[in-house]
Design a protein around this motif. Structure first.
Motif, mmCIF file in Angstrom:
data_model
loop_
_atom_site.group_PDB
_atom_site.id
_atom_site.type_symbol
_atom_site.label_atom_id
_atom_site.label_comp_id
_atom_site.label_asym_id
_atom_site.label_seq_id
_atom_site.Cartn_x
_atom_site.Cartn_y
_atom_site.Cartn_z
ATOM 1 N N VAL A 9 53.807 68.691 67.288
ATOM 2 C CA VAL A 9 54.272 70.047 67.007
ATOM 3 C C VAL A 9 53.490 70.685 65.865
ATOM 4 N N ARG A 10 52.695 69.874 65.148
ATOM 5 C CA ARG A 10 51.920 70.443 64.040
ATOM 6 C C ARG A 10 50.767 69.503 63.718
ATOM 7 N N VAL A 11 49.605 70.113 63.374
ATOM 8 C CA VAL A 11 48.435 69.341 62.963
ATOM 9 C C VAL A 11 47.916 69.943 61.668
ATOM 10 N N ALA A 12 47.799 69.126 60.615
ATOM 11 C CA ALA A 12 47.253 69.579 59.329
ATOM 12 C C ALA A 12 46.276 68.516 58.842
ATOM 13 N N GLY A 13 45.048 68.597 59.267
ATOM 14 C CA GLY A 13 44.052 67.594 58.897
ATOM 15 C C GLY A 13 44.452 66.233 59.431
ATOM 16 N N PRO A 14 44.512 65.222 58.568
ATOM 17 C CA PRO A 14 44.886 63.885 59.037
ATOM 18 C C PRO A 14 46.391 63.704 59.248
ATOM 19 N N VAL A 15 47.190 64.730 58.919
ATOM 20 C CA VAL A 15 48.645 64.629 59.043
ATOM 21 C C VAL A 15 49.091 65.348 60.314
ATOM 22 N N VAL A 16 49.846 64.629 61.123
ATOM 23 C CA VAL A 16 50.351 65.162 62.395
ATOM 24 C C VAL A 16 51.867 65.013 62.403
ATOM 25 N N VAL A 17 52.567 66.063 62.841
ATOM 26 C CA VAL A 17 54.024 66.023 62.976
ATOM 27 C C VAL A 17 54.358 66.001 64.456
ATOM 28 N N ALA A 18 55.241 65.070 64.840
ATOM 29 C CA ALA A 18 55.612 64.913 66.245
ATOM 30 C C ALA A 18 57.121 64.973 66.402
ATOM 31 N N GLU A 19 57.570 65.312 67.599
ATOM 32 C CA GLU A 19 58.981 65.285 67.958
ATOM 33 C C GLU A 19 59.165 64.405 69.181
ATOM 34 N N GLY A 20 60.392 63.943 69.365
ATOM 35 C CA GLY A 20 60.691 63.147 70.555
ATOM 36 C C GLY A 20 60.550 61.654 70.357
ATOM 37 N N LEU A 21 60.258 61.212 69.152
ATOM 38 C CA LEU A 21 60.142 59.776 68.884
ATOM 39 C C LEU A 21 61.415 59.312 68.180
ATOM 40 N N ARG A 23 63.076 56.533 68.340
ATOM 41 C CA ARG A 23 63.154 55.147 67.879
ATOM 42 C C ARG A 23 62.058 54.809 66.854
ATOM 43 N N ALA A 24 61.324 55.806 66.405
ATOM 44 C CA ALA A 24 60.216 55.554 65.475
ATOM 45 C C ALA A 24 60.734 55.001 64.150
ATOM 46 N N ARG A 25 59.952 54.099 63.563
ATOM 47 C CA ARG A 25 60.274 53.511 62.272
ATOM 48 C C ARG A 25 59.107 53.718 61.318
ATOM 49 N N LEU A 26 59.395 53.655 60.025
ATOM 50 C CA LEU A 26 58.335 53.800 59.039
ATOM 51 C C LEU A 26 57.260 52.745 59.257
ATOM 52 N N TYR A 27 56.011 53.175 59.158
ATOM 53 C CA TYR A 27 54.815 52.334 59.255
ATOM 54 C C TYR A 27 54.581 51.767 60.655
ATOM 55 N N SER A 28 55.271 52.359 61.668
ATOM 56 C CA SER A 28 54.951 51.975 63.042
ATOM 57 C C SER A 28 53.581 52.528 63.437
ATOM 58 N N ILE A 42 54.524 57.737 58.511
ATOM 59 C CA ILE A 42 54.687 57.669 57.055
ATOM 60 C C ILE A 42 55.939 58.389 56.557
ATOM 61 N N ARG A 43 56.625 59.147 57.446
ATOM 62 C CA ARG A 43 57.837 59.838 57.006
ATOM 63 C C ARG A 43 58.671 60.193 58.229
ATOM 64 N N LEU A 44 59.992 60.120 58.063
ATOM 65 C CA LEU A 44 60.936 60.541 59.100
ATOM 66 C C LEU A 44 61.805 61.642 58.510
ATOM 67 N N VAL A 45 61.741 62.842 59.097
ATOM 68 C CA VAL A 45 62.489 64.003 58.602
ATOM 69 C C VAL A 45 63.283 64.577 59.769
ATOM 70 N N GLY A 46 64.603 64.288 59.806
ATOM 71 C CA GLY A 46 65.411 64.762 60.912
ATOM 72 C C GLY A 46 64.908 64.190 62.231
#
Length: 585
Positions: A9-21, A23-28, A42-46
């Motif tokens: 849903v968002r791309v900012a250089g090496p940082v990417v924000v995704a939705e729909g995961l 079951r994701a866990r930190l450092y997966s 590296i982060r879970l926000v909502g």
């Protein structure tokens, strides 16, 4: 658990924000886009998952797929590590460049390549240490592989496994072939294991770091030693010799395994390492230096986020060889570039900046790295001791040691080698300043036992001489040496001899590049005896100029060129000349 798929849903250089995961866990570990770019949560926000991608993200767009593997970022451990050249996430660069086993010559590597860290097709001859019926526990040696002439690779029972050996495998095997079957009801053991890079490997116990890592560099071994299992930091501005000093440590330090991490350094410097190490002869084994070396190459033009991964990849490989009972020297060049990667990713995350724009968690991340050094008793029934010694170079902008990475490193590292730009401009190398540097490790007892009982006494003497000369420096700068008392003039002059004839050492001289401990002590004895005789001579009204102008003084300047085997005899002969010429004056 099956892989879960989301979308960008968002791309900012090496940082990417995704939705729909969900079951994701930190450092997966995740794969991003149609190319399957390597990334890490590296982060879970909502309901959003923030990912740092270890490859160039140009071309990614909103709606691209993201696949969560469910596994943490890990490295492959087993035969094939020694002599390998990896990128920051342990992909073999020669293979990525289409040159298996050869130098990396392609200008770029293709993004999204999914390559195993260890070769799958090579068959290794095995020497089993166990047989059916033996009881084994975690850390026990199962078998060995002669990976190179310098390294015997020891395959251990992985942490958490153990039991009775039911069966052993073939005399030759690949890293994925079963080699030992246990009665614990789990899959048979292979030589290949995976370990999360952010998790420390377990040990049976930790040891006090009291044995020095002998480097053959006089200024280090005599004045500022680093212990095996300790940590050191080398801050210095551009041109002060950080990289050359680390390469010298790689060649000559008393370590079984060397791990060199080129973290954000210029490509031409790292290319020199890649070309030089296979050609260099290891003085300890007579083989090529690369045969006990692992290189992790992450140059300044590679994706910035991968710099962070390279540090963790290197320290995890170091812990793996430590557990086998080896002394490992890990050389990171440089932690400043690693800190810059943290700063860039932090800015992309829109975090509140700390000092000079670095994230507030910079000191804790540095601590995580340096604190994984140590001397340990490894797991296993047979008592094995190993160590990881961490040496981190720091490149402070403008040589400013007050900047955050240098200051935080000073709090964490036990040895501080301060590189001085003025010394470097004067072609004095290693440019380690003798009053600004220090070592907190208590290694004096080891030197007294293993080298000579008088070692500590000579070290205290030379430290006092250099300290007194530094106090006199301000007076000399203002008024000249003529205002000093004769004994002070001798002290100042002998300190200059120590600077030029003892502490200065050429990394490119075939004889002087490495100086054994016995020779270091022989040289100190000569200089100290001259100082004592010179003080007595000027006290008896012999002019300082006459004492310092004697021909025998020039002989001390040639001590560094003495053949190592002849140093003891030559030092005794020179002391006799000093007694005859200076003592009689």
């Amino acid at each position: 658990m099956s892989a879960e798929m989301g979308r960008v849903v968002r791309v900012a250089g090496p940082v990417v924000v995704a939705e729909g995961l969900e079951r994701a866990r930190l450092y997966s570990l995740v794969r991003v886009g149609r190319r399957g770019l390597v990334g890490e949560v590296i982060r879970l926000v909502g309901d959003q998952t923030v990912i740092q991608v270890y490859e160039e993200t140009s071309g990614l767009r909103v709606g691209s797929t993201v696949v969560d593997t469910g596994a943490p970022l890990s490295v492959e451990l087993g035969p094939g590590l020694i002599g390998a050249i990896f990128d920051g996430v342990q992909r073999p660069l020669p293979v990525m460049a289409g040159k298996p086993g050869g130098p990396v010559t392609e200008p770029f590597v293709r993004r999204g390549m999914d390559l195993p860290g260890l070769p799958r097709d090579r068959r290794w001859p095995l020497a089993y240490r166990v047989e059916p019926g033996n009881q084994v526990t975690e850390g026990d040696i199962l078998l060995t592989v002669s990976e190179t002439v310098a390294v015997e690779h020891r395959i251990l029972v992985p942490p958490g496994r153990g039991g009775k050996v039911v069966r052993v495998g073939e005399a030759e095997a690949t890293v994925t072939d079963p080699v030992v079957w246990l009665d614990d009801g789990e899959e048979p053991l292979t030589m290949l294991t995976r370990w999360p890079v952010r998790r420390r490997r377990p040990v049976a116990g930790r040891l006090d770091p009291t044995e020095p890592l002998v480097t053959g560099q006089r200024v280090v071994d005599v004045l500022f030693p680093v212990a095996k299992g300790g940590s050191a930091t080398i801050p210095g501005g551009f041109g002060t010799g950080k990289t050359v000093h680390e390469q010298t440590l790689a060649k000559y330090a008393d370590a079984d395994i060397v791990i060199f991490i080129g973290c954000g350094e210029r490509g031409n410097e790292l290319a020199e390492v890649l070309e030089e190490f296979p050609r260099l002869t290891d003085p300890a084994t007579g083989a090529a230096l690369i045969e006990r070396t692992v290189i992790i190459a992450n140059t300044s033009n590679m994706p910035v986020a991968a710099r962070e991964a390279s540090i963790y990849t290197g320290i995890t490989i170091g812990e793996y060889f430590r557990d086998q009972g080896y002394d490992v020297a890990l050389l990171a060049d440089s932690t400043s570039r690693w800190g810059e990667a943290l700063r860039e990713v932090s800015s992309r995350l829109e975090e509140m900046p700390g000092e000079e724009g670095y994230p507030a968690y910079l000191p804790s991340r540095l601590a995580e790295f340096y604190e994984r050094s140590g001397a340990v008793v490894a797991l296993g029934a047979d008592e094995r001791r190993g160590s990881v010694t961490v040496v981190g170079a720091v490149s402070p902008p403008g040589g400013d040691f007050s900047e955050p990475v240098t200051q935080y490193s000073l709090r964490l590292a036990g040895t501080f080698w301060a590189l001085d730009a003025e010394l470097a401009r004067g072609r004095h190398f290693p440019a380690i300043h003798w009053t600004r540097s220090y070592s907190l490790y208590d290694t004096a007892g080891w030197f007294d036992r293993q080298v000579d009982p008088s070692w500590s006494e000579h070290v205290v003497w030379v430290q006092g001489l250099l300290g007194r000369a530094e106090e006199l420096e301000d007076i000399v700068q203002l008024l000249g040496t003529d205002v000093l008392a004769p004994e002070e003039r001798i002290t100042f002059a002998v300190a200059r001899l120590v600077h030029e004839d003892f502490l200065q050492q050429s990394a490119y001289d075939p004889v002087d590049a490495f100086c054994p401990l016995n020779k270091q002590l022989d040289m100190l004895r000569v200089i100290r005896r001259f100082h004592d005789l010179a003080v007595k001579a000027v006290a008896a009204d012999t002019p300082v100029e006459k004492v310092m102008g004697m021909g025998v003084v020039g002989e001390m300047g040639r001590m560094r060129s003495w053949p190592h085997a002849e140093a003891a005899d030559r030092s005794e002969a020179l002391i006799e000349r000093l007694e005859a010429e200076v003592g009689a004056s």
